[in-house]
Design an enzyme around this catalytic site. Structure first.
Site, PDB file in Angstrom:
ATOM      1  N   ARG A   1       0.839  -1.203   0.000  1.00  0.00           N
ATOM      2  CA  ARG A   1       0.000   0.000   0.000  1.00  0.00           C
ATOM      3  C   ARG A   1       0.876   1.258   0.000  1.00  0.00           C
ATOM      4  NH1 ARG A   1      -2.376  -3.962  -0.745  1.00  0.00           N
ATOM      5  NH2 ARG A   1      -4.492  -4.539  -0.152  1.00  0.00           N
TER       6      ARG A   1
ATOM      7  N   GLU B   1       2.157   1.655  -3.446  1.00  0.00           N
ATOM      8  CA  GLU B   1       1.072   2.149  -4.303  1.00  0.00           C
ATOM      9  C   GLU B   1       0.897   3.663  -4.124  1.00  0.00           C
ATOM     10  OE1 GLU B   1      -2.699  -0.297  -4.772  1.00  0.00           O
ATOM     11  OE2 GLU B   1      -3.517   1.459  -3.760  1.00  0.00           O
TER      12      GLU B   1
ATOM     13  N   SER C   1      15.185  14.779   1.674  1.00  0.00           N
ATOM     14  CA  SER C   1      16.228  13.796   1.963  1.00  0.00           C
ATOM     15  C   SER C   1      15.643  12.543   2.619  1.00  0.00           C
ATOM     16  CB  SER C   1      17.264  14.399   2.916  1.00  0.00           C
ATOM     17  OG  SER C   1      18.281  13.447   3.193  1.00  0.00           O
TER      18      SER C   1
END
Lengths: 146, 146, 146, 146, 146, 146, 146, 146, 146, 146
Positions: free
Chosen positions: D87, D90, D113
């Site tokens: 997830r 995604e 960063s």
């Protein structure tokens, strides 16, 4: 004209007339899943279905024979990305070996056909959140030995 | 002891006693698909189920807590190879965009959950060849906007 | 007209009027992250938001319904290359198993939803160099057992 | 002894004593995310933290210097498979270009960063379902020109 | 107009006027490596540099703002194929772990920034064959612990 | 005994004696980068260097001939993951075509050798943060025509 | 005009005049392998060769400078598919480690250059079937140590 | 005993006796390339060659029949990494289409066999640097039509 | 005109005239498999066949020489997706090592040629469902030793 | 005991007794291709065949039930490398679309089953070189519409 052109014509007509896949499916006398699949170019239409689609959606000349062509079924992403489709892929990954155990325990050594196959989508209303009921129905094919 | 060790112990016990997944599932009071999945290490057991599994299958000490561990769910082949599992992958490839159209027409923009989810396998006897009926049941989750 | 065409029209209008995403978001009453995402074609707009976007950005006719379409969410690079996006990927790679440990310790066996989900970006001024504060907010979904 | 051996020793000790990551983090005076990451071998410990970890968890001799080693950070799956981690991947795929737009609008051309970086996980109780709040905090680095 | 269009206009102008990258870099007061990179669309120009580039190369209207846009940095081949570029990839493969050992021995646990970074190419004449001297100069970033 | 065994013996000895790569390099009269590379098994040692290494690090019998063997140079990740090494890969991706332009403008059609090649790492102290200076020095090889 | 355009012009002219690569090579005074490679855009022509090619094949204005450009050498398939080319790939796969053993036994630690390199194709008539004789001739480059 | 075990026994014997591949090839009356390939397990030995190898290298019992087994020819890296082998891969990439043009011009539509095939490595002394001469000799196979 | 253009012209003519591949094959005096392959651009036609094809299908001028060109044989999907083609790939995966055992037992160490090769498709009527009989006929090529 | 252990026991017994696959197939009353496949662990044996195999090859206790297990069919290389198997893959690549055209012309829209399937290998003696005749026999499955 190719499958993709007919698909675009179908989307244009569907959008212009405010139709649903369900309405189109009803008009041609087939299920919504199969009808959508044929409209997306992933199944070939029997002649009478092709005729009804052309007529109901007012598709351009030549669409009928294109709808009847046997499609080459391919997809772009070997691992799907759209979340709705990925979740199905994930289910295959997580539960694939489980399904192999359970199906082969019930049926013997063989597979569920993806060709002699149908599928339906239903909506189950639920106060905690509606549920998608997806039913796959495939012929069991036992492995040959010879 | 890891999940894989418990899985091997379960297979050994199941084989020695001639058990089916269905019998094991009945013994622990869960479905056969979920039980098989937990035995293959792809789901974590609630404590009472873990206890019943250990007792029914006579698993070694330590198995209970391993069965209760939250698994890391992974699979080896990004494109499955075993024909039974590949056919499911093929269905996702061929029918994925179709299912997206049909589900989102019925439910709106969102997905079928693969977490708040269950699945069952049934056998439909048929003189032309028995059929596998595979039912997926997942909560519909609408996309948030914010 | 497709999502990509509307996105290009939005960029053209945004550039011509010297607008920021923040200004566009304010105009439609949504957050900047979600609004940008919808403008890039990765989320569907509720009707009122689509109307406001079309009006505020003076988008061409037809844009409203395209903005309301449910997008197919895909991305080109399975491993991102642009350094800003790659760093996020790297964080998922390096800290993924850590987050699994920490989240599941706090919540139990389950996941953070990427659907019932929101995100915000904030700037923290700092004499040693400003800092990006990125907050993800997703519903916890426990795994079902059945 | 390698990082993986120390990680296994930590899991064994944590399990035997019924500890949480939070308790371990408190004992060494660091955050739970960073501490878990160091225990999983993905960050190097300053000497005093290594000493506290060894002492609190009663780790074998040699663990201290291994905890202080600079890790080679790698992960097995270029596309994660475990649903909790996927997830996050995604989200990077769907929202990556959105975050690039929003961050660079606020900060200029540069990146967040992943090295001068921290992260925390919080639980937001919610009657509709608790929510995971994941906060990433990274220094903004502007691109050099020369 | 997009970055790629400006790059093509730059190549056309450079070719028509018989210019070198070095001459272009001198005209805008930047190094040849950075200037080439900006002309190839892989770095954004500060406004004054963009103005000088447009003026020196007689670029079309609109080029200035495109040169100032923050680029999405991507490359086509995850493993480069052109022999000049592949050799650099090979050096990273062969000497990557060596550089990690040597850099971290000199600096501690951290990395060389690719953002706060510059590079130069020099020619060392040598009777046995001239040598390419490629110098990378990046800020050392120590890993945070928190 | 294989290269990997000698590398492990070197790490053990280096750790036990609290040596740095620099000290080992000085002892054998070679640079730290090359010496580290040979110790990691990525370069073959001339006989005298192998002897000095064995003697200085008190390596087991048989190590000398293994150090002299010509290595098969391979690496595990075609796209590196450790952040220090990935940044170098990213530089090749982002600046590869730029370096091709600049090097070939200075030298003609050809490449920088990765075989007749050396490299060094230097530390530049800087109040804003120390800098890594990495210098690659490779013979220019012009393409043959025939 | 780009390399690909000149290649197409060369094919058109070659076809219209019924020429062979051998005849073209003879006309420009180079070997057939190198000449074909330059015509396919994979090598840059010295000025006199470019002039002869343009004149002999009656190529359009602008072709000369394009033929002299330094090409970016890339290929589409990382594993070739055309059977003639695949067989060469297979030979590299099957005999690569063998060639490493034999070449390094004869020459020491180093490689055969693919830059200071030439190749020829000859036909050996044979009553059992003619044979292709393919000769690669590359400078041996010893690895540096430093 | 498997091919890999015999290969290790051959390396051990070759090293202990200070033999070259050339000397082993002479002893069994075959070429050095083919002999090395058979010793690396990539070709099967005729019985008399297997006997001579076993006898000359004093291999363990059982080695003869293993040397005669028909190997499964595989290689680990689809894109080779060792620089010596990669250069051959690069030549196939850069010159593959050129070789197709030249070979098919001389022979007609067909391929060079990689089965009815031999190869040799020669050293050409050269004051500017010795050269590797690699000769491939394969039967031309015309495509059938039927 | 390229192979793809001739293929499209053939499909158009075949469709307009309601022809089958079998009828086209009969008209040119070749088998249906080979003829179809040549029409799809995967085999080169001898001159007389090209003439017959052009004449029978009334193809545009220039088609004859294109049909005679030696094709570059490539395919898009390294793992086929269309179910009809995938099943063949699956057979190669499942039965590949089996075929190697059986063929090499009958013929010795070598391969079945895919060049000196033909194939046919037949239909076997069967009350339980017709069967596809696919026959591959390739010359056995023994490995050389030298 | 797993499939791989039984396969190794079969190879050992086959080798010790100097048996061919054909002889083993005759002993169990099945074809050589299927028998080999079952021995390699890629098909499950009916009980009587398993008994005959165990008895004829004198396999260890426990082998019978392992031979009867339903295998998970997987293969290591998604693109095969061994030349004998690769040629089959190449045929699928080159002739896949051709076979789709020809099979679907003869049978309609559907596929050749790889489950209800058999295969045989025959040797055709031929003075120009013996030929391998490989016959695939699979049930035609028409696509369902619903």
């Amino acid at each position: 004209m190719k499958k993709i052109d007919v698909t675009e014509a179908i989307f244009a007509s569907k959008h212009a007339q405010g139709l649903t896949w369900e309405a189109i499916a009803d008009a041609v006398g087939m299920s919504d899943v199969w009808t959508t699949s044929a409209c997306l170019g992933m199944n070939s239409c029997p002649e009478d279905v092709a005729e009804k689609l052309v007529s109901f959606l007012n598709l351009p000349e030549g669409a009928k024979s294109v709808l009847m062509e046997y499609p080459t079924k391919t997809w772009q992403e070997t691992i799907p990305q759209d979340p709705l489709i990925y979740r199905l892929y994930e289910i295959v990954g997580v539960y694939g070996p489980t399904l192999k155990e359970v199906i082969q325990e019930k049926f013997g050594d063989g597979i569920m056909s993806a060709i002699d196959f149908s599928m339906k989508v239903e909506k189950e209303e639920n106060p905690k959140g509606d549920r998608v009921i997806l039913t796959l129905n495939g012929k069991f094919l036992p492995y040959a030995s010879w």
